[in-house]
Motif scaffolding. Structure first.
Motif, PDB file in Angstrom:
ATOM      1  N   PRO A  71      39.183  27.485  33.805  1.00  0.00           N
ATOM      2  CA  PRO A  71      38.937  28.913  33.554  1.00  0.00           C
ATOM      3  C   PRO A  71      37.530  29.205  33.032  1.00  0.00           C
ATOM      4  O   PRO A  71      36.945  30.231  33.387  1.00  0.00           O
ATOM      5  N   GLU A  72      36.977  28.323  32.201  1.00  0.00           N
ATOM      6  CA  GLU A  72      35.635  28.547  31.668  1.00  0.00           C
ATOM      7  C   GLU A  72      34.586  28.494  32.770  1.00  0.00           C
ATOM      8  O   GLU A  72      33.613  29.246  32.752  1.00  0.00           O
ATOM      9  N   ARG A  73      34.795  27.616  33.729  1.00  0.00           N
ATOM     10  CA  ARG A  73      33.862  27.504  34.858  1.00  0.00           C
ATOM     11  C   ARG A  73      33.922  28.770  35.712  1.00  0.00           C
ATOM     12  O   ARG A  73      32.904  29.235  36.224  1.00  0.00           O
ATOM     13  N   ILE A  74      35.120  29.316  35.882  1.00  0.00           N
ATOM     14  CA  ILE A  74      35.267  30.566  36.637  1.00  0.00           C
ATOM     15  C   ILE A  74      34.578  31.709  35.893  1.00  0.00           C
ATOM     16  O   ILE A  74      33.871  32.534  36.498  1.00  0.00           O
ATOM     17  N   GLY A  92      45.763  38.684  38.098  1.00  0.00           N
ATOM     18  CA  GLY A  92      44.404  38.640  38.630  1.00  0.00           C
ATOM     19  C   GLY A  92      44.030  39.775  39.554  1.00  0.00           C
ATOM     20  O   GLY A  92      42.844  40.012  39.801  1.00  0.00           O
ATOM     21  N   LEU A  93      45.040  40.476  40.103  1.00  0.00           N
ATOM     22  CA  LEU A  93      44.824  41.576  41.048  1.00  0.00           C
ATOM     23  C   LEU A  93      43.712  41.250  42.053  1.00  0.00           C
ATOM     24  O   LEU A  93      42.691  41.928  42.135  1.00  0.00           O
ATOM     25  N   PRO A  94      43.918  40.213  42.859  1.00  0.00           N
ATOM     26  CA  PRO A  94      42.892  39.837  43.835  1.00  0.00           C
ATOM     27  C   PRO A  94      42.734  40.906  44.911  1.00  0.00           C
ATOM     28  O   PRO A  94      43.669  41.674  45.181  1.00  0.00           O
ATOM     29  N   LEU A  95      41.571  40.929  45.516  1.00  0.00           N
ATOM     30  CA  LEU A  95      41.328  41.882  46.588  1.00  0.00           C
ATOM     31  C   LEU A  95      42.112  41.485  47.837  1.00  0.00           C
ATOM     32  O   LEU A  95      42.596  42.344  48.582  1.00  0.00           O
ATOM     33  N   LEU A  96      42.246  40.177  48.043  1.00  0.00           N
ATOM     34  CA  LEU A  96      42.877  39.653  49.255  1.00  0.00           C
ATOM     35  C   LEU A  96      43.843  38.520  48.904  1.00  0.00           C
ATOM     36  O   LEU A  96      43.678  37.837  47.890  1.00  0.00           O
ATOM     37  N   ILE A  97      44.819  38.309  49.784  1.00  0.00           N
ATOM     38  CA  ILE A  97      45.778  37.213  49.615  1.00  0.00           C
ATOM     39  C   ILE A  97      45.940  36.513  50.962  1.00  0.00           C
ATOM     40  O   ILE A  97      46.413  37.127  51.926  1.00  0.00           O
ATOM     41  N   GLU A 141      40.764  35.351  34.560  1.00  0.00           N
ATOM     42  CA  GLU A 141      39.308  35.403  34.731  1.00  0.00           C
ATOM     43  C   GLU A 141      38.927  35.963  36.102  1.00  0.00           C
ATOM     44  O   GLU A 141      37.889  36.608  36.253  1.00  0.00           O
ATOM     45  N   MET A 142      39.792  35.729  37.098  1.00  0.00           N
ATOM     46  CA  MET A 142      39.521  36.264  38.440  1.00  0.00           C
ATOM     47  C   MET A 142      39.443  37.785  38.414  1.00  0.00           C
ATOM     48  O   MET A 142      38.667  38.399  39.147  1.00  0.00           O
ATOM     49  N   LYS A 143      40.239  38.374  37.560  1.00  0.00           N
ATOM     50  CA  LYS A 143      40.279  39.841  37.463  1.00  0.00           C
ATOM     51  C   LYS A 143      38.948  40.414  36.983  1.00  0.00           C
ATOM     52  O   LYS A 143      38.620  41.577  37.259  1.00  0.00           O
ATOM     53  N   ASN A 144      38.171  39.597  36.275  1.00  0.00           N
ATOM     54  CA  ASN A 144      36.901  40.070  35.710  1.00  0.00           C
ATOM     55  C   ASN A 144      35.705  39.845  36.625  1.00  0.00           C
ATOM     56  O   ASN A 144      34.579  40.200  36.261  1.00  0.00           O
ATOM     57  N   THR A 155      32.236  39.858  43.120  1.00  0.00           N
ATOM     58  CA  THR A 155      32.715  38.864  44.086  1.00  0.00           C
ATOM     59  C   THR A 155      34.054  39.290  44.680  1.00  0.00           C
ATOM     60  O   THR A 155      34.922  39.791  43.969  1.00  0.00           O
ATOM     61  N   ARG A 156      34.217  39.098  45.968  1.00  0.00           N
ATOM     62  CA  ARG A 156      35.525  39.294  46.597  1.00  0.00           C
ATOM     63  C   ARG A 156      36.440  38.165  46.133  1.00  0.00           C
ATOM     64  O   ARG A 156      36.109  36.989  46.267  1.00  0.00           O
ATOM     65  N   THR A 157      37.584  38.533  45.565  1.00  0.00           N
ATOM     66  CA  THR A 157      38.509  37.524  45.042  1.00  0.00           C
ATOM     67  C   THR A 157      39.715  37.371  45.960  1.00  0.00           C
ATOM     68  O   THR A 157      40.225  38.343  46.513  1.00  0.00           O
ATOM     69  N   VAL A 158      40.162  36.132  46.084  1.00  0.00           N
ATOM     70  CA  VAL A 158      41.256  35.816  47.006  1.00  0.00           C
ATOM     71  C   VAL A 158      42.228  34.849  46.350  1.00  0.00           C
ATOM     72  O   VAL A 158      41.826  33.864  45.726  1.00  0.00           O
ATOM     73  N   TYR A 159      43.531  35.137  46.478  1.00  0.00           N
ATOM     74  CA  TYR A 159      44.574  34.163  46.171  1.00  0.00           C
ATOM     75  C   TYR A 159      44.912  33.459  47.489  1.00  0.00           C
ATOM     76  O   TYR A 159      45.127  34.124  48.512  1.00  0.00           O
ATOM     77  N   ARG A 160      44.972  32.142  47.442  1.00  0.00           N
ATOM     78  CA  ARG A 160      45.347  31.412  48.652  1.00  0.00           C
ATOM     79  C   ARG A 160      46.665  30.680  48.408  1.00  0.00           C
ATOM     80  O   ARG A 160      46.743  29.792  47.560  1.00  0.00           O
TER      81      ARG A 160
END
Length: 736
Positions: free
Chosen positions: A493-496, A572-577, A538-541, A545-550
């Motif tokens: 998480p810290e790296r993200i 995380g409310l990603p933009l894409l899944i 952290e993805m939510k923040n 960047t376009r965020t994606v759950y895979r």
């Protein structure tokens, strides 16, 4: 000859063992019954009988004969011989009535056992096919056992180890039942797992000692941690220990003490049971097979006497070893380099690699692009697949590299400069492109354009975000106008949090609950779930960047907890899944996945729609809602997108790459932030979910294969088409 014991039932009511005779060998086929192509009934009918004639009349293949060899548990000596009696001839070492048993997950332990068998002439068998009740009849037993998830034995050794464990506490079993059995244990593990390192072998030794067995050789361990403090290798560990085995056996079990004292790798046997619990615990600590007893320990006289260290003192010894070890080693050992090179990797420096994607080759020939081409508009023949770190913090069951890459929880290797890695990756990628010249179907214009890399998929293998210079790596890519698609396993998480903007950032969501994630990903971190959740938050923040759950779907593993997946989405409310069915990469001893675990495309689509519906029901007031946006049927993959990417009925999942690079440069200079909505482009109709093309670019030529495989694929496609039609009809009926 008959195997009279084949039909005998266990007194404790466990599964009946089915044993047959084949060419004078006794085979335990109990665990193979359900796998037998001809059905379990055929084998069961031959229980306790000679099946040699029917086996050879049927005309079995070479692979079937190899399988039969793995099921051998002994030889038939005469009509009166039982399966439990092993006809063991005098071996090369002069030892009678001996056996080598192995419990292996990936096959390394099996190889070690077979190598030792060749040197000694001692018969070898898998713990899976060996009845532990036969142990008292043996004089010398050498056991090789690896450690699997959570310090447990590998699947083939579980029954064997469990039987010994329960026997210690069973009042009906004589606690000196193995008093005439001399044994030695060798374990396989990875010290990165700390407390669980080599646990299965340590426990196995305890079980045998508890039943009166005599340890005739110090326990050994092969440590597969490439960053181990003693700079040794697992192969060296095994060589040292197996040499000690041969020496001890040749000198005789009553006269090997002198040889043992000469070697730091060999341990004095425990000839009697501990008199009390305290003594037993202390002996267990002394037998702990950690770094203090590594067979590759430094030469010279130890300050702790004979090399045995109390667990209380182990921390001091390890700390001292760390202080004395100032050399930073490379991630890739010669053995790893050889293995990865054989798989087609082009290695860069000491911890990176690049490989030519099959979709790059396909699009060079005009045969279609990858799902990223369909979903995001990349040009597949201008995409480079690489990683700045071959190491990973997970050992996923569906790993397409079968766990041949290193593992680690932090960066502790020699580090190569980011500029060298980027330039090296591009150079080696271009060399692989050059090799495509002259390949039938390669289009000249695409071939020439392919030398200009425009996209970089940082998802080849390993955990790219572990690399300390990952931000510099991304910056160098963007300066060359190369888009970045970075994938992480959500363990850092810290790296993200500290990551600079990239074109698209992914997190792998391989399961929805703590238990299922542990089973699927087999993470190294003890606090893996907390790290996982923190990574999603952290993805939510990540605003620029376009965020994606895979999600990688594995049938019977992770396709049921829809509500739990939705809770993770809310974090995380990603933009894409992206949702993809797992690709079966062939049999692997590191995993028990089969082709049956790969879901059909219509199952993946149904799962995606269920996610959309469930999320809306659970979070009706959320400004973020999802719909099925795109699909790439050929990759068994679909894309769910935030409805904010849909304007006037048109999806905008594609990326304006020149616009992104402009926004990134402005952010780099002035710090001006931007959002994913600032560099989006409309999605072509052929890529939209439900289109007749199903994500295959109509400008490309789809090549259908011939033969049996093609017919199977055609039948599969037709079955899926029927399933979709039925599902659609049912949906329309419900609406009415």
């Amino acid at each position: 000859a008959t195997a009279s014991a084949g039909s005998a039932e266990k007194e404790n009511g466990t599964q009946k063992r089915v044993r047959i005779v084949l060419d004078g060998k006794i085979l335990d086929v109990t665990d193979y019954l359900q796998k037998h192509p001809g059905g379990a009934k055929i084998l069961s009918m031959k229980d306790g009988k000679d099946a040699s004639e029917i086996f050879h009349k049927t005309g079995h293949s070479a692979s079937a004969k190899k399988i039969a060899e793995t099921l051998v548990v002994g030889d038939v000596k005469s009509e009166k011989s039982s399966v439990a009696t092993l006809n063991v001839k005098e071996t090369k070492t002069g030892v009678k009535n001996a056996i080598i048993l192995y419990g292996s997950q990936k096959g390394t332990g099996q190889k070690f056992a077979q190598d030792l068998a060749k040197l000694t002439g001692i018969p070898v068998a898998s713990m899976k096919n060996f009845d532990p009740e036969d142990l008292p009849a043996l004089r010398n037993v050498i056991m090789i056992c690896s450690t699997y998830t959570d310090g447990t034995p590998p699947d083939p050794a579980k029954f064997f180890c469990e039987w010994l464990k329960e026997a210690q506490n069973d009042w009906r079993v004589d606690k000196k039942i193995l008093s005439n059995t001399n044994f030695a244990v060798f374990g396989l593990g990875n010290s990165i797992y700390e407390d669980n390192f080599n646990r299965a072998a340590v426990d196995l030794e305890e079980y045998v000692l508890g039943l009166g067995g005599k340890c005739f050789l110090k326990s050994g361990v092969a440590d597969f941690n490439v960053a181990r403090s003693d700079a040794g290798t697992a192969a060296e560990d095994w060589k040292a220990w197996s040499t000690g085995v041969i020496t001890a056996l040749k000198s005789g079990n009553d006269s090997f003490h002198k040889e043992m004292k000469k070697s730091k790798h060999l341990k004095e046997p425990t000839s009697s049971k501990p008199k009390n619990i305290a003594q037993k615990k202390r002996q267990k600590k002394e037998r702990n097979m950690g770094q203090a007893t590594s067979s590759s320990s430094k030469k010279g006289k130890s300050e702790v006497g004979d090399g045995l260290v109390d667990l209380e003192d182990l921390g001091k010894v390890v700390e001292k070893a760390k202080n004395n070890d100032t050399k930073v080693r490379e991630m890739l050992t010669p053995a790893l380099r050889k293995s990865l090179t054989k798989q087609g990797y082009k290695l860069i420096g000491s911890h990176s690699g690049v490989k030519l994607c099959r979709w790059t080759k396909a699009m060079l020939r005009g045969r279609g692009g990858c799902y990223k081409h369909s979903f995001y508009g990349i040009t597949s023949y201008q995409c480079m697949e690489t990683t700045p770190s071959l190491a990973c913090a997970n050992k996923c069951v569906f790993c397409w590299r079968h766990h041949t890459n290193p593992v680690g929880r932090k960066w502790k290797w020699k580090m190569d400069d980011a500029e060298m890695l980027v330039n090296g990756a591009i150079e080696k990628h271009r060399k692989m492109i050059k090799q495509m010249k002259g390949v039938p179907g390669v289009q000249p214009d695409r071939f020439n354009e392919a030398f200009t890399v425009r996209h970089c998929a940082l998802s080849l293998v390993g955990e790219p975000i572990m690399y300390p210079q990952i931000n510099k790596f991304l910056q160098l890519l963007h300066e060359k106008e190369i888009s970045s698609f970075l994938v992480t396993n959500a363990q850092f998480p810290e790296r993200i949090k500290n990551l600079d903007p990239c074109t698209q950032l992914y997190v792998s969501i391989d399961a929805a609950t703590k238990d299922s994630l542990k089973a699927v990903d087999r993470p190294l971190f003890k606090d893996f779930w907390e790290r996982f959740i923190s990574s999603l938050k952290e993805m939510k923040n990540k605003k620029c960047t376009r965020t994606v759950y895979r999600l990688t779907l594995v049938r019977d593993w992770n396709m049921k907890d829809v509500a739990a997946y939705c809770k993770l989405l809310a974090l995380g409310l990603p933009l894409l899944i992206e949702i993809k069915g797992v690709t079966f990469c062939g049999d692997s001893k590191a995993s028990d996945l089969t082709i049956k675990n790969s879901p059909f495309h219509h199952e993946v689509c149904k799962f995606g729609q269920t996610i959309c519906d469930e999320f809306k029901q659970m979070y009706p007031d959320s400004t973020t809602q999802y719909e099925l946006a795109c699909e790439h049927e050929h990759s068994n993959c679909i894309l769910l997108a935030d409805t904010k990417l849909k304007k006037n009925g048109t999806w905008y999942t594609w990326i304006d790459y020149p616009k992104f690079h402009g926004l990134y440069n402005e952010w780099k200079i002035s710090g001006k932030e931007f959002t994913a909505f600032d560099y989006m482009e409309p999605t072509p109709k052929w890529s939209v979910y439900g289109s007749k093309e199903q994500g295959f670019d109509p400008e490309e030529k789809r090549v259908r294969k011939r033969g049996k495989k093609a017919r199977r694929e055609k039948a599969k496609a037709e079955a899926e088409a029927v399933a979709r039609a039925v599902a659609k009809a049912e949906s329309e009926t419900e609406c009415r």
